[in-house]
Design an enzyme around this catalytic site. Structure first.
Site, PDB file in Angstrom:
ATOM      1  N   CYS A  55      -5.328  -0.187  -7.666  1.00 48.27           N
ATOM      2  CA  CYS A  55      -4.103   0.611  -7.718  1.00 48.27           C
ATOM      3  C   CYS A  55      -3.869   1.072  -9.152  1.00 48.27           C
ATOM      4  O   CYS A  55      -3.904   0.268 -10.087  1.00 48.27           O
ATOM      5  CB  CYS A  55      -2.924  -0.227  -7.228  1.00 48.27           C
ATOM      6  SG  CYS A  55      -1.336   0.615  -7.356  1.00 48.27           S
ATOM      7  N   CYS A  58      -0.398  -0.804 -10.522  1.00 49.93           N
ATOM      8  CA  CYS A  58      -0.291  -2.243 -10.813  1.00 49.93           C
ATOM      9  C   CYS A  58      -1.628  -2.960 -10.943  1.00 49.93           C
ATOM     10  O   CYS A  58      -1.659  -4.165 -11.167  1.00 49.93           O
ATOM     11  CB  CYS A  58       0.562  -2.922  -9.747  1.00 49.93           C
ATOM     12  SG  CYS A  58      -0.235  -2.988  -8.120  1.00 49.93           S
ATOM     13  N   CYS A 104       0.190   0.515  -1.610  1.00 49.75           N
ATOM     14  CA  CYS A 104      -0.192  -0.744  -2.245  1.00 49.75           C
ATOM     15  C   CYS A 104       0.857  -1.777  -1.844  1.00 49.75           C
ATOM     16  O   CYS A 104       2.058  -1.537  -1.986  1.00 49.75           O
ATOM     17  CB  CYS A 104      -0.232  -0.575  -3.762  1.00 49.75           C
ATOM     18  SG  CYS A 104      -0.496  -2.129  -4.653  1.00 49.75           S
ATOM     19  N   CYS A 107       2.970  -3.067  -5.189  1.00 55.28           N
ATOM     20  CA  CYS A 107       3.958  -2.247  -5.907  1.00 55.28           C
ATOM     21  C   CYS A 107       4.568  -1.129  -5.066  1.00 55.28           C
ATOM     22  O   CYS A 107       5.515  -0.476  -5.497  1.00 55.28           O
ATOM     23  CB  CYS A 107       3.350  -1.659  -7.175  1.00 55.28           C
ATOM     24  SG  CYS A 107       2.118  -0.368  -6.866  1.00 55.28           S
ATOM     25  N   CYS A 128      -8.030   7.311   4.025  1.00 58.20           N
ATOM     26  CA  CYS A 128      -8.162   8.548   3.254  1.00 58.20           C
ATOM     27  C   CYS A 128      -7.224   8.425   2.050  1.00 58.20           C
ATOM     28  O   CYS A 128      -6.000   8.491   2.195  1.00 58.20           O
ATOM     29  CB  CYS A 128      -7.780   9.712   4.163  1.00 58.20           C
ATOM     30  SG  CYS A 128      -7.946  11.311   3.398  1.00 58.20           S
TER      31      CYS A 128
END
Length: 143
Positions: A55, A58, A104, A107, A128
């Protein structure tokens, strides 16, 4: 598990001013406002190196390169996340469609969407994901 509301509290609380300083405008719009980068323009669309996709907000590890495949859709595609705990799925009714948004789970950053048209010999799923929502950490290939 899909969530219909936007009221989930994520463990990592983001500071908007810090994110605006640290992220590119595209990364910010994608992760914070569910924007979508143009097809075939993302940095990781054709990346084939071994490693982990994390991510961009984070640094939570999200996808392994071994789960990446060429779907032809114009965005990086994966048939599964690193594990079932790293992503959050939410029903998305934007743009007159019903889709499953992928975020995510640490976060809440918007990553992309998941569809049921992935490789049938794997999971049948296609995550995707916007390149702008990811950072790539290369790792040596296992022998």
């Amino acid at each position: 598990m899909s969530h219909d509301s936007d009221d989930k509290t994520y463990p990592y609380q983001k500071d908007d001013a810090e994110l605006r300083r640290r992220l590119t405008p595209m990364q910010y719009e994608v992760t914070q406002h569910a924007a979508t980068e143009r097809a075939f323009t993302g940095e990781y669309t054709d990346t084939e190196d071994a490693g982990i996709y994390k991510c961009v907000v984070c640094s939570t590890p999200l996808f392994e390169s071994g789960a990446k495949f060429h779907s032809g859709c114009g965005w990086p595609s994966y048939f599964k996340p690193l594990n079932g705990e790293v992503i959050d799925e939410k029903i998305d009714h934007m743009h007159g469609m019903v889709r499953v948004e992928v975020r995510c789970n640490h976060c809440g950053a918007h990553l992309g969407h998941v569809f049921e048209d992935g490789p049938r010999d794997k999971t049948g799923l296609r995550y995707c994901i916007n390149s702008a929502a990811l950072n790539f950490e290369s790792r040596p290939e296992k022998e």
